[in-house]
Every structure is written in C-alpha cells, then in structure tokens.
Design an enzyme around this catalytic site. Structure first.
Site, PDB file in Angstrom:
ATOM      1  N   PHE A   1      11.853 -42.549  60.056  1.00 26.09           N
ATOM      2  CA  PHE A   1      12.675 -41.470  60.588  1.00 26.09           C
ATOM      3  C   PHE A   1      11.829 -40.212  60.673  1.00 26.09           C
ATOM      4  CE2 PHE A   1      17.211 -40.702  61.430  1.00 26.09           C
ATOM      5  CZ  PHE A   1      17.643 -42.004  61.629  1.00 26.09           C
TER       6      PHE A   1
ATOM      7  N   GLN B   1      21.203 -27.103  63.239  1.00 29.34           N
ATOM      8  CA  GLN B   1      20.200 -28.065  63.702  1.00 29.34           C
ATOM      9  C   GLN B   1      20.539 -28.607  65.090  1.00 29.34           C
ATOM     10  OE1 GLN B   1      19.638 -32.192  61.801  1.00 29.34           O
ATOM     11  NE2 GLN B   1      17.701 -31.128  61.509  1.00 29.34           N
TER      12      GLN B   1
ATOM     13  N   HIS C   1      19.602 -31.651  67.638  1.00 32.93           N
ATOM     14  CA  HIS C   1      19.005 -32.984  67.633  1.00 32.93           C
ATOM     15  C   HIS C   1      18.469 -33.242  69.034  1.00 32.93           C
ATOM     16  CE1 HIS C   1      18.591 -37.291  67.246  1.00 32.93           C
ATOM     17  NE2 HIS C   1      19.029 -37.269  66.006  1.00 32.93           N
TER      18      HIS C   1
ATOM     19  N   LEU D   1      25.515 -38.360  70.223  1.00 33.60           N
ATOM     20  CA  LEU D   1      24.217 -38.656  69.616  1.00 33.60           C
ATOM     21  C   LEU D   1      23.689 -40.044  69.965  1.00 33.60           C
ATOM     22  CD1 LEU D   1      22.229 -37.313  67.559  1.00 33.60           C
ATOM     23  CD2 LEU D   1      23.086 -39.020  65.962  1.00 33.60           C
TER      24      LEU D   1
ATOM     25  N   GLU E   1      18.234 -40.959  65.893  1.00 33.19           N
ATOM     26  CA  GLU E   1      16.787 -40.957  65.712  1.00 33.19           C
ATOM     27  C   GLU E   1      16.277 -42.363  65.377  1.00 33.19           C
ATOM     28  OE1 GLU E   1      15.830 -37.336  63.756  1.00 33.19           O
ATOM     29  OE2 GLU E   1      14.317 -38.353  62.567  1.00 33.19           O
TER      30      GLU E   1
ATOM     31  N   ARG F   1      13.118 -32.838  63.508  1.00 35.61           N
ATOM     32  CA  ARG F   1      14.024 -32.553  64.629  1.00 35.61           C
ATOM     33  C   ARG F   1      13.813 -31.194  65.269  1.00 35.61           C
ATOM     34  NH1 ARG F   1      19.339 -35.226  61.961  1.00 35.61           N
ATOM     35  NH2 ARG F   1      18.573 -37.312  62.361  1.00 35.61           N
TER      36      ARG F   1
ATOM     37  N   HIS G   1      23.872 -30.346  66.145  1.00 35.37           N
ATOM     38  CA  HIS G   1      24.079 -31.573  65.398  1.00 35.37           C
ATOM     39  C   HIS G   1      24.478 -31.364  63.943  1.00 35.37           C
ATOM     40  CE1 HIS G   1      23.483 -35.738  64.358  1.00 35.37           C
ATOM     41  NE2 HIS G   1      22.563 -35.435  63.453  1.00 35.37           N
TER      42      HIS G   1
ATOM     43  N   ARG H   1      17.073 -29.761  58.376  1.00 38.60           N
ATOM     44  CA  ARG H   1      17.325 -30.997  57.622  1.00 38.60           C
ATOM     45  C   ARG H   1      16.504 -32.142  58.192  1.00 38.60           C
ATOM     46  NH1 ARG H   1      20.748 -35.609  58.341  1.00 38.60           N
ATOM     47  NH2 ARG H   1      21.714 -34.785  60.233  1.00 38.60           N
TER      48      ARG H   1
HETATM   49  C1  FAD Z   1      26.692 -38.375  65.430  1.00 36.50           C
HETATM   50  C2  FAD Z   1      26.116 -38.084  64.077  1.00 36.50           C
HETATM   51  C3  FAD Z   1      25.296 -39.001  63.471  1.00 36.50           C
HETATM   52  C4  FAD Z   1      24.778 -38.748  62.199  1.00 36.50           C
HETATM   53  N1  FAD Z   1      23.934 -39.658  61.626  1.00 36.50           N
HETATM   54  C5  FAD Z   1      23.440 -39.412  60.392  1.00 36.50           C
HETATM   55  C6  FAD Z   1      22.572 -40.349  59.767  1.00 36.50           C
HETATM   56  O1  FAD Z   1      22.253 -41.408  60.306  1.00 36.50           O
HETATM   57  N2  FAD Z   1      22.098 -40.043  58.523  1.00 36.50           N
HETATM   58  C7  FAD Z   1      22.433 -38.885  57.871  1.00 36.50           C
HETATM   59  O2  FAD Z   1      21.971 -38.682  56.743  1.00 36.50           O
HETATM   60  N3  FAD Z   1      23.280 -38.000  58.451  1.00 36.50           N
HETATM   61  C8  FAD Z   1      23.788 -38.224  59.673  1.00 36.50           C
HETATM   62  N4  FAD Z   1      24.639 -37.310  60.248  1.00 36.50           N
HETATM   63  C9  FAD Z   1      25.176 -36.206  59.436  1.00 36.50           C
HETATM   64  C10 FAD Z   1      26.245 -36.750  58.461  1.00 36.50           C
HETATM   65  O3  FAD Z   1      27.037 -37.712  59.123  1.00 36.50           O
HETATM   66  C11 FAD Z   1      27.174 -35.665  57.917  1.00 36.50           C
HETATM   67  O4  FAD Z   1      26.442 -34.559  57.498  1.00 36.50           O
HETATM   68  C12 FAD Z   1      27.983 -36.176  56.716  1.00 36.50           C
HETATM   69  O5  FAD Z   1      28.608 -37.391  57.041  1.00 36.50           O
HETATM   70  C13 FAD Z   1      29.007 -35.151  56.291  1.00 36.50           C
HETATM   71  O6  FAD Z   1      29.849 -35.726  55.309  1.00 36.50           O
HETATM   72  P1  FAD Z   1      30.938 -34.827  54.559  1.00 36.50           P
HETATM   73  O7  FAD Z   1      31.587 -35.700  53.561  1.00 36.50           O
HETATM   74  O8  FAD Z   1      30.317 -33.580  54.105  1.00 36.50           O
HETATM   75  O9  FAD Z   1      31.975 -34.409  55.712  1.00 36.50           O
HETATM   76  P2  FAD Z   1      32.799 -35.235  56.799  1.00 36.50           P
HETATM   77  O10 FAD Z   1      32.520 -36.675  56.782  1.00 36.50           O
HETATM   78  O11 FAD Z   1      32.607 -34.491  58.081  1.00 36.50           O
HETATM   79  O12 FAD Z   1      34.282 -35.053  56.322  1.00 36.50           O
HETATM   80  C14 FAD Z   1      34.957 -33.820  56.400  1.00 36.50           C
HETATM   81  C15 FAD Z   1      36.367 -34.016  55.890  1.00 36.50           C
HETATM   82  O13 FAD Z   1      37.004 -32.754  55.781  1.00 36.50           O
HETATM   83  C16 FAD Z   1      38.322 -32.846  56.277  1.00 36.50           C
HETATM   84  N5  FAD Z   1      38.754 -31.521  56.734  1.00 36.50           N
HETATM   85  C17 FAD Z   1      38.051 -30.631  57.473  1.00 36.50           C
HETATM   86  N6  FAD Z   1      38.805 -29.534  57.700  1.00 36.50           N
HETATM   87  C18 FAD Z   1      39.987 -29.743  57.092  1.00 36.50           C
HETATM   88  C19 FAD Z   1      41.185 -28.986  56.991  1.00 36.50           C
HETATM   89  N7  FAD Z   1      41.336 -27.798  57.559  1.00 36.50           N
HETATM   90  N8  FAD Z   1      42.216 -29.514  56.297  1.00 36.50           N
HETATM   91  C20 FAD Z   1      42.122 -30.741  55.722  1.00 36.50           C
HETATM   92  N9  FAD Z   1      41.002 -31.501  55.801  1.00 36.50           N
HETATM   93  C21 FAD Z   1      39.968 -31.003  56.477  1.00 36.50           C
HETATM   94  C22 FAD Z   1      38.238 -33.871  57.388  1.00 36.50           C
HETATM   95  O14 FAD Z   1      39.501 -34.434  57.646  1.00 36.50           O
HETATM   96  C23 FAD Z   1      37.250 -34.879  56.777  1.00 36.50           C
HETATM   97  O15 FAD Z   1      37.939 -35.795  55.979  1.00 36.50           O
HETATM   98  C24 FAD Z   1      25.105 -37.538  61.539  1.00 36.50           C
HETATM   99  C25 FAD Z   1      25.915 -36.600  62.170  1.00 36.50           C
HETATM  100  C26 FAD Z   1      26.374 -36.841  63.448  1.00 36.50           C
HETATM  101  C27 FAD Z   1      27.114 -35.760  64.151  1.00 36.50           C
END
Ligand code: FAD
Length: 571
Positions: A114, A229, A231, A241, A244, A275, A342, A384
């Site tokens: 990566f 960031q 991408h 997306l 990568e 990135r 991203h 990141r």
């Molecule tokens: C397309 C894509 C691909 C990616 N691929 C990778 C990868 O391969 N490897 C990697 O390390 N990272 C990757 N990332 C980044 C990574 O997916 C995220 O940073 C990570 O999953 C975030 O997890 P989290 O638990 O912080 O939040 P999230 O999974 O975004 O969860 C947020 C939660 O908050 C809740 N929420 C938000 N606002 C409210 C509200 N007002 N009231 C109630 N609930 C709320 C939502 O319902 C959800 O349950 C990728 C990102 C994208 C966009």
C-alpha cells in the site's frame, strides 16, 4: 429521558469495538443514524495495516517510521507508536472473532503493498475488508443483544456538557421525529468523518461531520480541520473510490499521453507513493494539460495487465464499480479517475486513551471520549497512510472501551436539565422548520460542495481560500432563508438533510480558516503560494474554538516528537 451508564454514538468499527469492552459490565447504549451494518466502515476496501511480517521482513518499528514520515511529521509520535505496536494483536483478535481475511499459500493472513508503506503490510479480505471487519464486530455485538441497547436510526443533534462534564446527548428517532435526552455517566463519539462537504468525494452520505459539530457547539475545540485527505483514484465525476489496493496489486497510473507519470514525482515508489503526493501528481498532470478525455480533466488507472484471474480474485468490487458506474470494462480499457476527498485527518482532539481535550493545554472534558475518524489523536498528522485508519478505529476503539470502563466505574451521575436541553434542540429544529424565504437548500448544498472541491481542494492558495471563506459566510446567511419542504415528523429525511447541511456549513468554515492561516505546505495541505514545509513556524496542531459571538478562535498546540526528528520527505 433515557438513562444508560455509557452512551456510544456511532456503530462503525470504532464504536462497536469500544462497546465490546463494556457490554456485560455496564448498561451500554449505541445510537446510530444508519443501521449499524450500513456504517461507513463497511465501505472500506483495501486493507488494514499490521506488521505481521507474513510475506516479508516487516516490523512494528518500520510501521512506526513509515507512519511518522507519511504524516509529514505532524503526527504525535507516542500515539503512532501505540497504534503500530498494538496492530498485530488487533488483527489476530479480529481473526479469532471470525473475520475472513484472505490467505497466503501457507494459510497465513495475506498481506499486500500500500502507498507509503515500505513492506507488504495491508491485511485484507479481497477488496471488501471494511465489510468483513464491520460484520464480524456486528455479529459479536448481536451475541450480546440482551445486554447492549442499540438505538438504530436515531439522529444525535446535541452533546450536553455542563461545567466541563459531558452528561449526555439529545437525539431524535428518525422514524417518528420524537426527541429525547439520553443521560449517561460517560459519552463516546465514534461518528466518522466529514468528507461530504466536498462535491467530489468517496465518502458515504452519512459522513456530514455531525459529531464534530455537536462537540464544537458544546464548547469542545476541533483540531487540524484543514487536513483533508484527497485520494488519487476516485472514479471520474463520481468520486467513488477505486481502492489503492488496485495499485498495491500492480495497477498503473497513466496520463492522457499514456505515460506512467509517477516516474517524475516519486521515482522510487511510483504508483505506491503516499496519497498526498500521488493526488498532487495526478492533479498536476490535469492542470498542465496532460489529462485525458475531451476536457483533459482526468487521468487513468490501468489494470488491464493484471489479467482476469487476479482482477476477479483480488479486486472484484473495483472491477464492478468501474463497469456499473461509468461503463468501463477494466479488463479491456483503462479507467478514468480523478482525486477525490477521502479522509478527515482533523476532528475532536483526544489523548492516547481517547479522552477528549478541552484545550491546547491538555485539560480534559470529563466523561467525554472520541475514537475513530471523528477523533484527532493524532496518529495521521497531515496525511494518513492507506490502511492505517481501520487500524486506528480498531486500536483506539479498544483503548476507548477500556478507559471508559475504568472511568465509568468511578464516575457519579451528574444531573441533566432535561427541559432545557429539549428546548434547545427543539429551537434549532423549529428554526429550520419555520424558515421562510426564496433560498433553496439544494443549491446551497451544491454551492458549498463545489466551493470546497475547487477552492479548498488538492491545491490551495490564499486568494481561493479567501473566496471560499466569503462564500461560506454568504451560504450560512442564505441557509437561514431556505424553507424545508417537508414539515412533518414521520421519517422526515428533509429534516435530517437540513441538519446535516447546517453542520457542513459550520465546520467547512473551520477547514478553510485553518487552511488560510497555515502558510506552508504539509501533507494534504498544499498551498501554491507557500509551497514548502515550514517546521520553524508550523510544526504545530491547529485548535479551533467556538467563541461566544458565534465566531471562532484559532490556537495552536505542539506536536509530540519522541524519536524521529523531522526530515525532508522524499519517496
Ligand atoms: C470508500 C472508502 C474506502 C476506505 N478504505 C479503507 C481501507 O481500505 N483501509 C483503511 O484503513 N481505511 C479505509 N477507509 C477509511 C475508513 O473506512 C474509515 O476511516 C473508518 O471506517 C471510520 O470508522 P469509524 O468507526 O470512525 O466511523 P464510521 O464507520 O464512519 O461510523 C460512523 C458512525 O457514526 C454514526 N453517526 C454519525 N453521525 C451521527 C448522528 N448525528 N447521530 C447518530 N449516529 C451518527 C453513523 O451512523 C455510523 O454508525 C476508507 C474510506 C472510504 C471512504
């Protein structure tokens, strides 16, 4: 009013991982605005980093250095050490919980290359890694269904902080519109990123920065908001997306002339540069007229040479996305791509146990925690590395859960004035519902997103940022005169979208404000009028505070450097 010992907002990887440490010992509630398994974590494709050394001689030490360098030296090095040292255990734990990782020939967890990582470090489940991880944790949570109360499709609008102590949240049930106070001893925000403020973005619709805005409105500062960031491989015009992992598996980047342009920008890493550098390189090719297509406004991701077998085994989702969204068969043709917003490096400042900071001096907001993408610990600094954010969510989700258990056990209940909190939330909703005038929410949203993409995007400069700031102020005013079409209570998605737009208008100003002040280029923040990194002036974190008159104040906090002094960053 609902009462639970611990209130977790967000059911992505960070929120669910934290909950695992708490169920059975405390009365835990999770509130989420989307059904848990639809949280954005499920969209992650390429992998999760850990120095398992399954295919080469990788070590946590190398992971630490790559992350510090990748962060352009803005990451806090003690936090980075924790994350990289804890990574192997976090992955083996997920394996034991049932996560179906792809395997090597010897049946070890497979690992691939990566960007910015010097070893094959990304553990993966084909190109659906986030889906596999999220469903594993969701299944584990369901095992505890009796002990864990999930409020699905409840939307949190306010964080309650009184006298420096977090006491709960206000949320409404999206199905009925019913508003309630949730009173807790401790609160964890795991609400994800803020990339939806951009027109071209890979982020889910839910990533509207609700959590960070609620915290900010409650008096909590936000850190390093200017670091967004981009991408390099977003699907042209959609921003969706193409992971990568496609380059990790050997994909090329080509300009409109068919040249592998990364040879000019990162000759030793080529397509697997970090990135920020690869996105700038793609944007430079486009800006200097070497893009492809009639408007020369995209470049290509070329996967043709990988062959059908590899594409279908390792990158099936990427193949389908290109086919379904822009009708390109990646086996036969290169795929048009452009940089896409991203990941949010900025967010709610937190210490290494995810306890939220009240200021730049390190004082805490008692009982308030943040983990995952909404937090800024800061392990990613100015940029990141791919696969480090699923890791961040797992490692710091777990640490948050452990610390929450310790703190909640010793915390007394602080009272909440339910009527006052409900009235404040009702007033905000009433103002939206009763707004009248000739402005239109859809236009305001699209003008904001375009402003952010084209004036505060991959490349920035003082003039563009100044114009963006002015535009956001104008849009904030126009928003007050934009009526809501649906005034009802039942499943009012118009209401949800209006609240989200209000949040985007508020935090976008902080992205731009931080970027205007930061007169240097570091990581994802690239200013054409200040093209070099300035460690003497700017090796520091930005902290944005809301002022009593509704404005903001920027203050700064030093970066924690333990072992690696800043060097020139070359690849
Ligand atoms: C397309 C894509 C691909 C990616 N691929 C990778 C990868 O391969 N490897 C990697 O390390 N990272 C990757 N990332 C980044 C990574 O997916 C995220 O940073 C990570 O999953 C975030 O997890 P989290 O638990 O912080 O939040 P999230 O999974 O975004 O969860 C947020 C939660 O908050 C809740 N929420 C938000 N606002 C409210 C509200 N007002 N009231 C109630 N609930 C709320 C939502 O319902 C959800 O349950 C990728 C990102 C994208 C966009």
């Amino acid at each position: 009013m609902y009462t639970h010992d611990v209130i977790i907002v967000g059911s992505g990887l960070a929120g669910l991982r934290a909950a695992m440490e708490l169920v059975g010992r405390f009365d835990v509630a999770i509130l989420t605005k989307v059904y848990p398994s639809r949280s954005h974590s499920g969209a992650a494709q390429g992998g999760v980093a850990a120095a398992l050394g399954n295919v080469d001689g990788d070590t946590p030490e190398a992971h630490i250095f790559d992350t510090v360098k990748g962060s352009d030296y803005l990451g806090d090095q003690d936090a980075i050490e924790i994350m990289c040292n804890d990574a192997p255990a976090a992955i083996y734990e997920m394996e034991k919980l049932g996560c179906p990782f792809s395997r090597t020939g010897e049946n070890k967890i497979a690992q691939r290359a990566f960007g910015g990582h010097s070893f094959q470090r990304a553990c993966f489940s084909a190109d659906r890694t986030g889906h596999a991880l999220l469903h594993t944790l969701f299944e584990q949570s369901m095992k505890n269904a009796g002990k864990l109360q999930v409020y699905s499709e409840w939307y949190v609008t306010r964080l309650i902080v009184e006298d420096g102590v977090a006491r709960g949240v206000v949320a409404f049930d999206i199905k009925t519109g019913r508003l309630e106070v949730f009173h807790g001893k401790t609160i964890l925000f795991a609400t994800g990123g803020y990339g939806r403020a951009y027109q071209i973005t890979s982020n889910a619709y839910a990533n509207t920065g609700d959590g960070i805005t609620a915290a900010y409105r409650a008096g909590v500062p936000l850190m390093d908001m200017e670091f967004v960031q981009f991408h390099p491989t977003g699907l042209y015009q959609h921003g969706i997306l193409l992971s990568e992992a496609a380059r990790g598996e050997g994909g090329y980047l080509l300009n409109g002339l068919g040249e592998r342009f990364m040879s000019k920008y990162a000759p030793s890493k080529m397509e697997l540069g970090p990135r920020d550098i690869v996105s700038r390189s793609a944007q430079t090719e486009i800006d200097e007229g070497r893009g492809a297509g009639p408007n020369k406004d995209y470049v290509y991701l070329d996967l043709r040479h990988l062959g059908k077998e590899k594409l279908m085994e390792r990158l099936p989702q990427i193949y389908n996305l290109a086919k379904d969204f822009i009708g390109v068969d990646a086996m036969k043709n290169p795929v048009p791509i452009q940089p896409t917003a991203h990941y949010s490096m900025g967010g709610i400042p937190a210490d290494n146990d995810c306890q939220v900071l009240a200021d730049e001096k390190g004082n805490l907001v008692k009982g308030f925690f943040a983990a995952g993408e909404c937090s800024c610990v800061s392990v990613h600094g100015a940029n990141r590395l791919g696969t480090n954010s699923l890791l961040d969510a797992l490692v710091f989700g777990r640490r948050a859960g452990k610390k929450l258990a310790e703190v909640t056990g010793g915390m007394d209940w602080s009272p909440v004035d339910e009527r006052k909190e409900l009235d404040a939330a009702l007033n905000e909703i009433r103002a939206l519902r009763e707004a009248s005038g000739s402005e239109d929410m859809t236009s305001i949203r699209s003008e904001l997103k375009n402003t952010m993409t084209y004036k505060a995007g991959v490349y920035r400069n003082g003039d563009d940022l100044g114009q963006a700031h002015k535009k956001i102020k104008e849009l904030q005013e126009r928003f007050k005169r934009a009526p809501m079409a649906d005034k009802g209570n039942t499943f009012n998605t118009n209401m949800v979208e209006s609240l989200e737009l209000a949040h985007m208008l508020e935090y976008s100003e902080l992205i731009v404000a931080g970027a205007i002040e930061r007169k240097e280029s570091r990581g994802a923040h690239a200013r054409k009028d200040h093209p070099t990194r300035d460690d003497a002036g700017w090796l520091k974190h930005t902290m944005a505070f809301k002022t009593a008159d509704g404005g903001y104040e920027l203050r700064y906090k030093p970066v924690r450097i333990t072992r690696f002094q800043p060097q020139e960053r070359k690849y």
